[in-house]
Design a protein around this motif. Structure first.
Motif, short mmCIF file in Angstrom:
data_model
loop_
_atom_site.label_atom_id
_atom_site.label_comp_id
_atom_site.label_asym_id
_atom_site.label_seq_id
_atom_site.Cartn_x
_atom_site.Cartn_y
_atom_site.Cartn_z
N SER A 43 0.85 -1.21 0.00
CA SER A 43 0.00 0.00 0.00
C SER A 43 0.87 1.24 0.00
O SER A 43 0.58 2.21 -0.71
N GLU A 44 1.94 1.23 0.81
CA GLU A 44 2.82 2.42 0.87
C GLU A 44 3.48 2.67 -0.48
O GLU A 44 3.59 3.82 -0.92
N ALA A 45 3.90 1.58 -1.14
CA ALA A 45 4.55 1.73 -2.44
C ALA A 45 3.56 2.33 -3.44
O ALA A 45 3.88 3.28 -4.17
N GLN A 67 1.25 6.87 -6.58
CA GLN A 67 -0.04 7.50 -6.90
C GLN A 67 0.01 9.02 -6.68
O GLN A 67 -0.50 9.78 -7.49
N ILE A 68 0.69 9.41 -5.59
CA ILE A 68 0.74 10.82 -5.20
C ILE A 68 1.31 11.71 -6.30
O ILE A 68 0.84 12.82 -6.53
N SER A 69 2.31 11.17 -7.04
CA SER A 69 2.93 12.02 -8.06
C SER A 69 2.37 11.73 -9.46
O SER A 69 2.91 12.19 -10.45
N SER A 70 1.31 10.94 -9.51
CA SER A 70 0.74 10.67 -10.84
C SER A 70 -0.65 11.30 -10.94
O SER A 70 -1.56 10.95 -10.19
N THR A 71 -0.78 12.23 -11.88
CA THR A 71 -2.06 12.94 -11.98
C THR A 71 -3.03 12.19 -12.89
O THR A 71 -4.23 12.24 -12.70
N ARG A 103 13.87 -2.47 0.12
CA ARG A 103 14.30 -2.86 -1.23
C ARG A 103 13.12 -3.42 -2.03
O ARG A 103 13.01 -3.16 -3.22
N LEU A 104 12.23 -4.18 -1.38
CA LEU A 104 11.08 -4.74 -2.11
C LEU A 104 10.10 -3.61 -2.46
O LEU A 104 9.48 -3.63 -3.54
N LYS A 105 10.02 -2.62 -1.57
CA LYS A 105 9.17 -1.46 -1.88
C LYS A 105 9.75 -0.74 -3.11
O LYS A 105 9.02 -0.36 -4.03
N GLN A 106 11.07 -0.63 -3.14
CA GLN A 106 11.76 -0.01 -4.29
C GLN A 106 11.41 -0.76 -5.59
O GLN A 106 11.18 -0.14 -6.62
N VAL A 107 11.35 -2.10 -5.50
CA VAL A 107 11.00 -2.92 -6.68
C VAL A 107 9.61 -2.54 -7.19
O VAL A 107 9.42 -2.28 -8.39
N ILE A 108 8.64 -2.49 -6.27
CA ILE A 108 7.26 -2.22 -6.69
C ILE A 108 7.13 -0.79 -7.22
O ILE A 108 6.49 -0.55 -8.25
N ILE A 109 7.79 0.16 -6.54
CA ILE A 109 7.74 1.56 -7.01
C ILE A 109 8.31 1.64 -8.42
O ILE A 109 7.76 2.29 -9.31
N ASN A 110 9.42 0.93 -8.63
CA ASN A 110 10.05 0.96 -9.95
C ASN A 110 9.15 0.38 -11.03
O ASN A 110 8.98 0.96 -12.11
#
Ligand code: ADP
Length: 396
Positions: free
Chosen positions: A260-262, A267-271, A291-298
């Protein structure tokens, strides 16, 4: 049929393996009896001669290549090295065949090379490896890329192996210099960026208090610095991976919360795009949460970046048979089938439409490293023009 021919190899108990050529003809006669004329011809010697001729042709080709070439028997014993190799290594053919070839490989790499070679002989997979070979003239170990393929006959039997080794030392030296430059540059860039960001925050704070109309510009400068910092951090991660220094902090964490955090941070920076999530993982998972959060964000940032005309991307998470599986799906430009594996390589960016999007081409290589360090797998499926889905799995 009036006429047939065929060839067969057969081991006779008394005389051993022979190759026999059969020729059968139907001879019609006026009484319509079925008469067949059968001729058998022992062509063992002829096929042997053909084999020798084709081996000689092969050697002629291997000699004419301005690279190291070699051949080996089906069970991996070397039976030929070209003169190019013998000159390079300063050894004779009998010496080379008598295992002197081993002295030419960098001793630190010999074990690994031998293991890969045995693996290829066993599985018939192509041999493909980079290692160093000592040059006689200056005693230097130069990097080569070595490839070998099994030669398989009409009956599907491996008859031999043929291979080559190409000198890639100059490329390697340049690559190393580039990697070192990136490592130093990214370290040097990070410090001033951090202080610029800190000063901007101070200015932002004071402008907020004065309710200044220029606050918006400071916020934009802040966002630009964040983006720059993101790029520098990507480069730093790449050089950490190259030096084997990408540390993992393994602990139990709540996978759903991390997911959810990822999603929220992208989402916050996507209009334009909405990220739609399905599936839940209601279990503590062991791994490096950040690191896994980084994967999902990427993966999510890529899904948005490469689907400029869409307004949705989809995330699914499931836990089945002790394996977490996450997918990130977009309906964007897609990736051509032949490049589906290459996109995980460092600095690789697809040509065509993808080059019009900003990026360094390193994100997915970092993602792959992180997933592999968790003993997981990552892959992509795609239909050019209709979108891509990236999957990763993690054993629990
Ligand atoms: P970058 O996006 O910075 O170029 P990445 O390593 O993240 O680098 O991706 C490598 C390449 O893979 C991209 O340049 C692009 O060609 C392709 N790619 C990655 N994700 C997607 C996607 N969701 N849709 C289409 N192409 C993608």
């Amino acid at each position: 049929e009036r006429f047939i021919e065929w060839e067969v190899s057969y081991t006779f108990p008394a005389i051993g393996l022979r190759t026999i050529f059969f020729n059968a003809q139907h001879i019609p006669d006026e009484n319509n009896t079925r008469l067949i004329l059968l001729a058998l011809n022992d062509i063992t010697l002829r096929t042997e001669a053909e084999k020798i001729q084709s081996h000689q042709n092969l050697i002629m080709i291997l000699e004419s290549v301005p690279q190291i070439t070699f051949s080996a028997t089906a069970d991996g014993a070397f039976n030929y090295f070209n003169n190019f190799f013998l000159d390079y290594a300063g050894i004779t053919l009998p010496g080379a065949l008598e295992r002197n070839w081993m002295d030419i490989i960098n001793p630190a790499q010999l074990n690994d090379v031998s293991q890969s070679w045995s693996h290829s002989i066993k599985t018939l997979e192509n041999f493909n490896k980079e290692f160093q070979l000592r040059r006689k003239s200056d005693g230097m170990y130069r990097w080569h890329i070595c490839r070998a393929t099994a030669i398989i006959n009409d009956q599907g039997v491996v008859t031999s192996w043929v291979g080559s080794a190409t000198d890639i030392d100059e490329q390697k030296v340049l690559e190393k210099a580039k990697d070192e430059f990136i490592s130093i540059a990214s370290h040097e860039l990070k410090t001033p960026l951090t202080s610029a960001k800190a000063f901007l925050q101070i200015i932002e704070h004071s402008m907020q208090q004065k309710k200044s109309a220029d606050l918006i510009y400071i916020k934009k400068a802040g966002a630009a610095i964040d983006r720059l910092t993101g790029l520098v951090v990507e480069l730093l991660d790449v050089s950490k991976i190259q030096h084997g220094k990408l540390g993992m902090h393994i602990a139990s964490f709540n996978f759903n919360k991390m997911l959810s955090e990822a999603i929220e941070s992208v989402q916050i920076s996507s209009t334009k795009h909405t990220i739609l999530q399905t599936g839940q993982i209601r279990k503590e998972i062991k791994g490096d949460e950040q690191r896994l959060k980084q994967v999902i964000i990427n993966l999510l940032s890529n899904a948005i970046k490469y689907s400029p005309e869409a307004d949705k991307v989809f995330v699914n998470a499931e836990l089945k048979n002790g394996i977490v599986k996450v997918s990130v799906k977009d309906t964007g430009i897609g990736i051509s089938k032949k490049n589906l594996n290459k996109i995980f390589d460092r600095y690789y960016r697809e040509d065509g439409r993808a080059v019009h999007f900003q990026g360094l081409g390193v994100g997915l290589s970092i993602v792959k490293e992180i997933i592999q360090r968790h003993n997981g797998k990552i892959w992509a499926e795609s239909e050019p023009g209709s979108g891509s889905t990236f999957y990763f799995t993690l054993p629990v």
